[in-house]
Design a protein around this motif. Structure first.
Motif, PDB file in Angstrom:
ATOM      1  N   LYS A 117      35.827 -66.302 -39.932  1.00 24.53           N
ATOM      2  CA  LYS A 117      36.313 -64.976 -39.546  1.00 24.53           C
ATOM      3  C   LYS A 117      37.813 -64.897 -39.780  1.00 24.53           C
ATOM      4  N   ALA A 118      38.319 -63.686 -39.912  1.00 26.37           N
ATOM      5  CA  ALA A 118      39.749 -63.469 -40.137  1.00 26.37           C
ATOM      6  C   ALA A 118      40.589 -64.119 -39.044  1.00 26.37           C
ATOM      7  N   GLU A 119      40.155 -64.025 -37.785  1.00 25.69           N
ATOM      8  CA  GLU A 119      40.939 -64.612 -36.692  1.00 25.69           C
ATOM      9  C   GLU A 119      40.902 -66.141 -36.715  1.00 25.69           C
ATOM     10  N   GLU A 120      39.832 -66.732 -37.258  1.00 28.21           N
ATOM     11  CA  GLU A 120      39.767 -68.194 -37.389  1.00 28.21           C
ATOM     12  C   GLU A 120      40.717 -68.667 -38.485  1.00 28.21           C
ATOM     13  N   ILE A 121      40.744 -67.936 -39.586  1.00 26.66           N
ATOM     14  CA  ILE A 121      41.679 -68.256 -40.669  1.00 26.66           C
ATOM     15  C   ILE A 121      43.110 -68.120 -40.165  1.00 26.66           C
ATOM     16  N   GLU A 122      43.371 -67.077 -39.414  1.00 24.18           N
ATOM     17  CA  GLU A 122      44.712 -66.845 -38.864  1.00 24.18           C
ATOM     18  C   GLU A 122      45.126 -67.969 -37.921  1.00 24.18           C
ATOM     19  N   LEU A 123      44.200 -68.480 -37.136  1.00 22.26           N
ATOM     20  CA  LEU A 123      44.496 -69.579 -36.216  1.00 22.26           C
ATOM     21  C   LEU A 123      44.977 -70.808 -36.986  1.00 22.26           C
ATOM     22  N   VAL A 124      44.315 -71.131 -38.077  1.00 22.80           N
ATOM     23  CA  VAL A 124      44.734 -72.266 -38.908  1.00 22.80           C
ATOM     24  C   VAL A 124      46.046 -71.935 -39.609  1.00 22.80           C
ATOM     25  N   ARG A 125      46.103 -70.759 -40.224  1.00 26.68           N
ATOM     26  CA  ARG A 125      47.266 -70.371 -41.015  1.00 26.68           C
ATOM     27  C   ARG A 125      48.567 -70.399 -40.208  1.00 26.68           C
ATOM     28  N   THR A 126      48.522 -69.955 -38.965  1.00 21.75           N
ATOM     29  CA  THR A 126      49.750 -69.883 -38.166  1.00 21.75           C
ATOM     30  C   THR A 126      50.260 -71.253 -37.735  1.00 21.75           C
ATOM     31  N   ARG A 127      49.436 -72.280 -37.859  1.00 18.66           N
ATOM     32  CA  ARG A 127      49.849 -73.638 -37.475  1.00 18.66           C
ATOM     33  C   ARG A 127      50.207 -74.501 -38.693  1.00 18.66           C
ATOM     34  N   LEU A 128      49.726 -74.104 -39.862  1.00 13.22           N
ATOM     35  CA  LEU A 128      49.889 -74.915 -41.073  1.00 13.22           C
ATOM     36  C   LEU A 128      51.328 -75.363 -41.333  1.00 13.22           C
ATOM     37  N   HIS A 129      52.251 -74.431 -41.305  1.00 18.26           N
ATOM     38  CA  HIS A 129      53.639 -74.749 -41.671  1.00 18.26           C
ATOM     39  C   HIS A 129      54.306 -75.684 -40.667  1.00 18.26           C
ATOM     40  N   LYS A 130      53.728 -75.822 -39.495  1.00 15.67           N
ATOM     41  CA  LYS A 130      54.277 -76.721 -38.487  1.00 15.67           C
ATOM     42  C   LYS A 130      53.705 -78.129 -38.622  1.00 15.67           C
ATOM     43  N   VAL A 131      52.653 -78.273 -39.409  1.00 20.51           N
ATOM     44  CA  VAL A 131      51.968 -79.559 -39.548  1.00 20.51           C
ATOM     45  C   VAL A 131      52.200 -80.190 -40.923  1.00 20.51           C
ATOM     46  N   PHE A 132      52.193 -79.360 -41.968  1.00 22.90           N
ATOM     47  CA  PHE A 132      52.301 -79.872 -43.336  1.00 22.90           C
ATOM     48  C   PHE A 132      53.570 -79.384 -44.020  1.00 22.90           C
ATOM     49  N   MET A 187      50.819 -76.996 -47.389  1.00 18.37           N
ATOM     50  CA  MET A 187      50.704 -75.724 -46.690  1.00 18.37           C
ATOM     51  C   MET A 187      50.374 -74.598 -47.665  1.00 18.37           C
ATOM     52  N   GLY A 188      51.089 -74.535 -48.776  1.00 16.63           N
ATOM     53  CA  GLY A 188      50.857 -73.484 -49.758  1.00 16.63           C
ATOM     54  C   GLY A 188      49.480 -73.554 -50.385  1.00 16.63           C
ATOM     55  N   ALA A 189      49.041 -74.762 -50.737  1.00 16.71           N
ATOM     56  CA  ALA A 189      47.712 -74.932 -51.350  1.00 16.71           C
ATOM     57  C   ALA A 189      46.602 -74.527 -50.384  1.00 16.71           C
ATOM     58  N   VAL A 190      46.732 -74.950 -49.127  1.00 16.00           N
ATOM     59  CA  VAL A 190      45.719 -74.623 -48.120  1.00 16.00           C
ATOM     60  C   VAL A 190      45.704 -73.116 -47.864  1.00 16.00           C
ATOM     61  N   GLN A 191      46.865 -72.541 -47.711  1.00 19.85           N
ATOM     62  CA  GLN A 191      46.935 -71.103 -47.438  1.00 19.85           C
ATOM     63  C   GLN A 191      46.337 -70.298 -48.586  1.00 19.85           C
ATOM     64  N   ASP A 192      46.596 -70.713 -49.831  1.00 16.31           N
ATOM     65  CA  ASP A 192      46.018 -70.009 -50.980  1.00 16.31           C
ATOM     66  C   ASP A 192      44.488 -70.107 -51.001  1.00 16.31           C
ATOM     67  N   LEU A 193      43.930 -71.225 -50.505  1.00 15.19           N
ATOM     68  CA  LEU A 193      42.474 -71.365 -50.455  1.00 15.19           C
ATOM     69  C   LEU A 193      41.877 -70.539 -49.315  1.00 15.19           C
ATOM     70  N   LEU A 194      42.593 -70.449 -48.211  1.00 12.26           N
ATOM     71  CA  LEU A 194      42.098 -69.679 -47.073  1.00 12.26           C
ATOM     72  C   LEU A 194      42.258 -68.178 -47.292  1.00 12.26           C
ATOM     73  N   GLU A 195      43.351 -67.795 -47.919  1.00 12.77           N
ATOM     74  CA  GLU A 195      43.640 -66.390 -48.201  1.00 12.77           C
ATOM     75  C   GLU A 195      44.161 -66.294 -49.629  1.00 12.77           C
ATOM     76  N   PRO A 196      43.238 -66.209 -50.603  1.00 12.73           N
ATOM     77  CA  PRO A 196      43.675 -66.184 -51.997  1.00 12.73           C
ATOM     78  C   PRO A 196      44.679 -65.074 -52.254  1.00 12.73           C
ATOM     79  N   PRO A 197      45.748 -65.410 -53.009  1.00 12.73           N
ATOM     80  CA  PRO A 197      46.752 -64.394 -53.307  1.00 12.73           C
ATOM     81  C   PRO A 197      46.172 -63.276 -54.162  1.00 12.73           C
ATOM     82  N   THR A 198      46.687 -62.100 -53.956  1.00 10.36           N
ATOM     83  CA  THR A 198      46.227 -60.957 -54.756  1.00 10.36           C
ATOM     84  C   THR A 198      47.318 -60.575 -55.736  1.00 10.36           C
ATOM     85  N   GLY A 199      46.895 -60.047 -56.849  1.00 10.97           N
ATOM     86  CA  GLY A 199      47.863 -59.558 -57.833  1.00 10.97           C
ATOM     87  C   GLY A 199      48.296 -60.526 -58.757  1.00 10.97           C
TER      88      GLY A 199
END
Length: 114
Positions: free
Chosen positions: A82-97, A102-114
């Motif tokens: 769910k969007a809120e589950e992805i957000e839970l991971v995403r908001t902690r990523l930069h504090k852990v990795f 962080m960038g690779a994981v975030q792109d897999l969880l929320e693929p960039p558009t454009g």
């Protein structure tokens, strides 16, 4: 959103990111034994890591949300997150990795558009 949690995280050159596999050192080379970092591994590490300040802001409910999500993610495979589950991971990523993981994981969880 359906996400393949078995996807291997790669660095900027496209090489798999290596993490300790928990089995110790190779007896011949004395190097730490490693394995490829998967999206599932990265999410689990992100969810289980205690971040400075968590003790002041985390409620029992917040920790249980992370725990329940980690229980699902550890199974790997393709899963609907769910969007809120992805957000839970995403908001902690930069504090852990660092930036690269962080960038690779975030792109897999929320693929960039454009």
């Amino acid at each position: 959103m359906k996400i393949d949690l078995d996807t291997i995280i790669t660095d900027l050159e496209g090489k798999p990111v290596q993490v300790p596999d928990g089995t110790g050192r190779d007896p011949v080379t004395q190097r730490e034994n490693t394995k490829d970092l998967t999206l599932s591994n990265a999410c689990i590490i992100t969810l289980r890591t205690e971040i400075p300040g968590d003790d002041k802001t985390d409620t029992e409910e917040a920790k249980m949300k992370r725990y329940r999500l980690a229980q699902r993610i550890v199974a790997g495979g393709k899963q609907d997150l769910k969007a809120e589950e992805i957000e839970l991971v995403r908001t902690r990523l930069h504090k852990v990795f660092g930036m690269e993981v962080m960038g690779a994981v975030q792109d897999l969880l929320e693929p960039p558009t454009g």
